[in-house]
Design a protein around this motif. Structure first.
Motif, PDB file in Angstrom:
ATOM      1  N   VAL A 278       0.843  -1.203   0.000  1.00 42.59           N
ATOM      2  CA  VAL A 278       0.000   0.000   0.000  1.00 42.59           C
ATOM      3  C   VAL A 278       0.875   1.249   0.000  1.00 42.59           C
ATOM      4  O   VAL A 278       0.625   2.192  -0.754  1.00 42.59           O
ATOM      5  N   ILE A 279       1.912   1.254   0.819  1.00 47.57           N
ATOM      6  CA  ILE A 279       2.825   2.405   0.904  1.00 47.57           C
ATOM      7  C   ILE A 279       3.521   2.613  -0.439  1.00 47.57           C
ATOM      8  O   ILE A 279       3.672   3.743  -0.902  1.00 47.57           O
ATOM      9  N   SER A 280       3.932   1.533  -1.066  1.00 45.41           N
ATOM     10  CA  SER A 280       4.586   1.622  -2.376  1.00 45.41           C
ATOM     11  C   SER A 280       3.642   2.220  -3.419  1.00 45.41           C
ATOM     12  O   SER A 280       4.050   3.060  -4.225  1.00 45.41           O
ATOM     13  N   GLU A 281       2.381   1.809  -3.407  1.00 37.34           N
ATOM     14  CA  GLU A 281       1.388   2.356  -4.333  1.00 37.34           C
ATOM     15  C   GLU A 281       1.165   3.844  -4.113  1.00 37.34           C
ATOM     16  O   GLU A 281       0.849   4.578  -5.051  1.00 37.34           O
ATOM     17  N   LYS A 282       1.339   4.282  -2.897  1.00 39.34           N
ATOM     18  CA  LYS A 282       1.143   5.699  -2.552  1.00 39.34           C
ATOM     19  C   LYS A 282       2.449   6.489  -2.689  1.00 39.34           C
ATOM     20  O   LYS A 282       2.530   7.627  -2.226  1.00 39.34           O
ATOM     21  N   VAL A 283       3.459   5.896  -3.287  1.00 36.89           N
ATOM     22  CA  VAL A 283       4.766   6.509  -3.508  1.00 36.89           C
ATOM     23  C   VAL A 283       5.355   7.023  -2.186  1.00 36.89           C
ATOM     24  O   VAL A 283       5.909   8.117  -2.116  1.00 36.89           O
ATOM     25  N   LYS A 284       5.180   6.245  -1.143  1.00 37.15           N
ATOM     26  CA  LYS A 284       5.708   6.529   0.196  1.00 37.15           C
ATOM     27  C   LYS A 284       5.222   7.850   0.787  1.00 37.15           C
ATOM     28  O   LYS A 284       5.878   8.439   1.636  1.00 37.15           O
ATOM     29  N   MET A 285       4.062   8.327   0.346  1.00 39.38           N
ATOM     30  CA  MET A 285       3.456   9.535   0.908  1.00 39.38           C
ATOM     31  C   MET A 285       2.059   9.181   1.390  1.00 39.38           C
ATOM     32  O   MET A 285       1.256   8.623   0.633  1.00 39.38           O
ATOM     33  N   VAL A 286       1.776   9.474   2.657  1.00 43.56           N
ATOM     34  CA  VAL A 286       0.477   9.155   3.236  1.00 43.56           C
ATOM     35  C   VAL A 286      -0.104  10.359   3.952  1.00 43.56           C
ATOM     36  O   VAL A 286       0.602  11.322   4.243  1.00 43.56           O
ATOM     37  N   VAL A 287      -1.379  10.278   4.255  1.00 42.29           N
ATOM     38  CA  VAL A 287      -2.089  11.327   4.979  1.00 42.29           C
ATOM     39  C   VAL A 287      -2.424  10.811   6.371  1.00 42.29           C
ATOM     40  O   VAL A 287      -2.843   9.665   6.536  1.00 42.29           O
ATOM     41  N   ALA A 288      -2.239  11.661   7.375  1.00 44.79           N
ATOM     42  CA  ALA A 288      -2.574  11.304   8.750  1.00 44.79           C
ATOM     43  C   ALA A 288      -3.228  12.498   9.441  1.00 44.79           C
ATOM     44  O   ALA A 288      -2.888  13.647   9.164  1.00 44.79           O
ATOM     45  N   LYS A 289      -4.164  12.211  10.309  1.00 42.23           N
ATOM     46  CA  LYS A 289      -4.809  13.261  11.100  1.00 42.23           C
ATOM     47  C   LYS A 289      -3.864  13.697  12.216  1.00 42.23           C
ATOM     48  O   LYS A 289      -3.059  12.908  12.701  1.00 42.23           O
ATOM     49  N   TYR A 290      -3.991  14.928  12.627  1.00 43.85           N
ATOM     50  CA  TYR A 290      -3.160  15.446  13.721  1.00 43.85           C
ATOM     51  C   TYR A 290      -3.290  14.603  14.980  1.00 43.85           C
ATOM     52  O   TYR A 290      -2.298  14.334  15.658  1.00 43.85           O
ATOM     53  N   ILE A 291      -4.513  14.156  15.281  1.00 41.16           N
ATOM     54  CA  ILE A 291      -4.720  13.385  16.508  1.00 41.16           C
ATOM     55  C   ILE A 291      -4.049  12.009  16.459  1.00 41.16           C
ATOM     56  O   ILE A 291      -3.870  11.385  17.498  1.00 41.16           O
ATOM     57  N   ASP A 292      -3.664  11.562  15.258  1.00 41.38           N
ATOM     58  CA  ASP A 292      -3.027  10.256  15.118  1.00 41.38           C
ATOM     59  C   ASP A 292      -1.506  10.327  15.071  1.00 41.38           C
ATOM     60  O   ASP A 292      -0.844   9.343  14.773  1.00 41.38           O
ATOM     61  N   LEU A 293      -0.930  11.494  15.346  1.00 39.27           N
ATOM     62  CA  LEU A 293       0.526  11.686  15.363  1.00 39.27           C
ATOM     63  C   LEU A 293       1.064  11.627  16.788  1.00 39.27           C
ATOM     64  O   LEU A 293       0.397  12.069  17.719  1.00 39.27           O
TER      65      LEU A 293
END
Length: 68
Positions: free
Chosen positions: A49-64
């Motif tokens: 999945v990460i490879s398909e997303k070209v190693k760029m993902v989205v995360a919510k602030y509360i999940d950091l």
């Protein structure tokens, strides 16, 4: 985490949207409700999945959280 305490270029651990396990990476962009993270390390079950997303993902602030 609070939006104001997140720094672009700093490494964090997060539960990104669309992946099963937590990953680590650097925040590249801050948006209104989320951040874009360039992935450094992820669980083997999420590698495709990460490879398909070209190693760029989205995360919510509360999940950091800070990378130790």
């Amino acid at each position: 985490m609070d939006k104001n305490s997140v720094e672009v270029g700093k490494k964090y651990i997060c539960q990104a949207i669309g992946v099963s396990e937590e990953l680590s990476g650097k925040v590249t962009h801050k948006l209104e409700n989320c951040v874009i993270v360039s992935v450094d390390n992820c669980a083997s079950c999420d590698e495709e999945v990460i490879s398909e997303k070209v190693k760029m993902v989205v995360a919510k602030y509360i999940d950091l959280r800070e990378f130790a």
